[in-house]
Design an enzyme around this catalytic site. Structure first.
Site, PDB file in Angstrom:
ATOM      1  N   TYR A  66       0.530  -1.135  -0.468  1.00 57.79           N
ATOM      2  CA  TYR A  66      -0.041  -0.191   0.071  1.00 57.79           C
ATOM      3  C   TYR A  66       1.063   1.090   0.234  1.00 57.79           C
ATOM      4  O   TYR A  66       0.716   2.296  -0.902  1.00 57.79           O
ATOM      5  CB  TYR A  66      -0.390  -0.001   0.953  1.00 57.79           C
ATOM      6  CG  TYR A  66      -1.611   1.465   1.526  1.00 57.79           C
ATOM      7  CD1 TYR A  66      -2.562   1.771   0.378  1.00 57.79           C
ATOM      8  CD2 TYR A  66      -1.574   2.055   2.111  1.00 57.79           C
ATOM      9  CE1 TYR A  66      -4.033   2.060   0.325  1.00 57.79           C
ATOM     10  CE2 TYR A  66      -2.817   3.295   2.193  1.00 57.79           C
ATOM     11  CZ  TYR A  66      -3.562   2.721   1.835  1.00 57.79           C
ATOM     12  OH  TYR A  66      -4.626   4.293   1.937  1.00 57.79           O
ATOM     13  N   ASP A  99       3.458  -1.196  12.263  1.00 58.17           N
ATOM     14  CA  ASP A  99       2.164  -0.489  12.590  1.00 58.17           C
ATOM     15  C   ASP A  99       2.533   0.963  13.619  1.00 58.17           C
ATOM     16  O   ASP A  99       3.725   0.724  14.139  1.00 58.17           O
ATOM     17  CB  ASP A  99       1.874  -0.675  13.693  1.00 58.17           C
ATOM     18  CG  ASP A  99       0.244  -0.756  13.522  1.00 58.17           C
ATOM     19  OD1 ASP A  99      -0.775  -1.367  13.328  1.00 58.17           O
ATOM     20  OD2 ASP A  99      -0.183   0.440  14.501  1.00 58.17           O
TER      21      ASP A  99
HETATM   22  N1  UDP Z   1      -6.184  -1.542  15.860  1.00 65.49           N
HETATM   23  C1  UDP Z   1      -6.667  -1.886  16.931  1.00 65.49           C
HETATM   24  N2  UDP Z   1      -7.544  -3.117  16.869  1.00 65.49           N
HETATM   25  C2  UDP Z   1      -8.135  -3.219  15.965  1.00 65.49           C
HETATM   26  C3  UDP Z   1      -8.010  -3.120  14.882  1.00 65.49           C
HETATM   27  C4  UDP Z   1      -6.854  -2.187  15.043  1.00 65.49           C
HETATM   28  O1  UDP Z   1      -6.156  -1.914  18.391  1.00 65.49           O
HETATM   29  O2  UDP Z   1      -8.959  -3.808  15.990  1.00 65.49           O
HETATM   30  C5  UDP Z   1      -5.207  -0.802  15.993  1.00 65.49           C
HETATM   31  C6  UDP Z   1      -3.682  -0.231  14.964  1.00 65.49           C
HETATM   32  O3  UDP Z   1      -3.384  -2.023  15.362  1.00 65.49           O
HETATM   33  C7  UDP Z   1      -3.284   0.655  14.328  1.00 65.49           C
HETATM   34  C8  UDP Z   1      -4.526   1.236  14.382  1.00 65.49           C
HETATM   35  O4  UDP Z   1      -5.660   0.534  15.104  1.00 65.49           O
HETATM   36  O5  UDP Z   1      -2.177   1.490  15.415  1.00 65.49           O
HETATM   37  C9  UDP Z   1      -5.333   2.335  13.268  1.00 65.49           C
HETATM   38  O6  UDP Z   1      -5.814   0.784  12.346  1.00 65.49           O
HETATM   39  P1  UDP Z   1      -6.373   0.419  11.429  1.00 65.49           P
HETATM   40  O7  UDP Z   1      -6.520  -0.601  10.545  1.00 65.49           O
HETATM   41  O8  UDP Z   1      -7.399   1.929  11.195  1.00 65.49           O
HETATM   42  O9  UDP Z   1      -5.395   1.503  10.208  1.00 65.49           O
HETATM   43  P2  UDP Z   1      -4.088   2.615  10.221  1.00 65.49           P
HETATM   44  O10 UDP Z   1      -3.839   3.460  10.270  1.00 65.49           O
HETATM   45  O11 UDP Z   1      -3.595   0.849  10.478  1.00 65.49           O
HETATM   46  O12 UDP Z   1      -4.019   2.168   8.930  1.00 65.49           O
END
Ligand code: UDP
Length: 337
Positions: free
Chosen positions: A158, A298
């Site tokens: 991505y 992450d």
């Molecule tokens: N996250 C979480 N639980 C979930 C889904 C995501 O703690 O069920 C965390 C993920 O690890 C990241 C943040 O929330 O740190 C945002 O994740 P998302 O997938 O929404 O978007 P990103 O900003 O990582 O692309």
């Protein structure tokens, strides 16, 4: 009547954009392969005579095929005034499911839109992402930061696809004077998010509504900034309203290299705070917060510096998190019924 193409037009953000363009009096063609988008997202306006949905994949279409697929009922080929490139799976779960396809969608999608913009002399809005900053070492992230991105990790399909798309747009501006603009979108949420897309807002709300464990990844100290969808659409429209000369002058004045601005809400929250907010807003929920392993690469901290967008677009986000969250909860509640 102006004509607009929205790639990814049946997606979460694409469908909000189509709706806004229709309200603004445009003839709108939405192109979508329905990989993460859905017909339900466009249902409320699919019968609007100014709207056309084309099921198609940007990785498989050239201009001729697009012309054929998007031609009017009387067979005439459409020429576009504005092209909005939103096609790409954007949630980590979805884009990592088909990583090669994700990268190719970014690259081929933007090339198709550039070709169209060049042929028709259309304005192009390319949607990029805060992921171009990777696991940022600078905070908050401004457009001048070049990023800290892994080329071979699970997010790279991505991140790198979106980075090369920015390069393709920038070089087409320099070499061919294409009237393109770019936004780097920070985490955005709202109605029409896919309930199973695995993103944090949809996950936490769905889990809280179903009384399931709320899954915080890592210790929940990582941060994100959450923008409500309609605020982002306001930014898209304000950007496209600007004349090319103004965009160029701004880019030169700020020595940006290419016209790119961050679009996001600078309010920054830890993921643990977000889990607590979900429970606060759904007090009847039986869910409890549990901790799960942090996914690969992450990012630890994310907050947009939106100084440039404010200056160029006269824009800033208006919808507070609690208000947007309440609207999103209502949407998911209706879906769950
Ligand atoms: N996250 C979480 N639980 C979930 C889904 C995501 O703690 O069920 C965390 C993920 O690890 C990241 C943040 O929330 O740190 C945002 O994740 P998302 O997938 O929404 O978007 P990103 O900003 O990582 O692309």
């Amino acid at each position: 009547m102006k004509t607009a193409l929205v790639t990814g037009g049946a997606g979460f953000l694409g469908s909000h954009l189509c709706e806004r363009l229709l309200d603004d009096g445009y003839e709108v063609v939405a192109l979508d392969n329905l990989y993460t988008g859905s017909l339900a997202n466009i249902k409320s306006f699919e019968n609007n005579p100014a709207f056309t949905f084309v099921k198609g994949d940007v990785t498989e279409l050239d201009l001729g095929a697009l012309d054929a697929a998007a031609s009017r009922a009387d067979g005439t080929v459409r020429h576009f005034d504005e092209v909005y490139n939103l096609a790409c799976p954007a949630s980590p779960v979805h884009y990592q499911e088909r990583p090669l396809f994700t990268t190719m969608t970014s690259i081929k999608g933007v090339l198709l839109c550039i070709a169209l913009a060049r042929r028709d002399g259309a304005k192009l809005l390319h949607t990029s992402t805060s992921e171009v900053y990777g696991d940022a070492l600078v905070h908050p992230q401004s457009e001048r930061y070049w990023g800290n991105v892994n080329t071979i990790g699970v997010r790279s399909c991505y991140d790198e696809g979106k980075r090369v798309a920015e390069t393709l747009v920038s070089d087409n501006i320099r070499e061919f004077d294409v009237d393109a603009r770019m936004v780097r979108i920070f985490n955005t949420y709202g109605p029409r998010m896919h309930p199973q897309d695995g993103r944090v807002v949809s996950n936490f709300i769905m889990q809280a509504l179903r009384g399931e464990d709320i899954t915080v990844y890592g210790d929940g100290s990582q941060t994100r900034s959450f923008q409500y969808c309609t605020d982002l659409i306001d930014a898209f429209r304000a950007y496209m309203e600007l004349p090319k000369e103004q965009v160029r002058a701004f880019t030169r004045r700020h020595a940006l290299g290419a016209p790119v601005v961050n679009t996001g809400n600078p309010g920054e929250y830890t993921i643990r705070q977000l889990a607590e907010l979900a429970l606060e807003m759904l007090p009847e929920s039986k869910s409890r917060i549990v901790y799960r392993p942090l996914p690969g690469d992450d990012p630890k901290q994310r907050r947009p510096d939106i100084t440039l967008a404010k200056e160029l677009l006269g824009w800033e986000p208006k919808v507070p998190l609690a208000e947007g969250f309440a609207k999103t909860i209502e949407y998911f509640r209706r879906l769950a019924k």
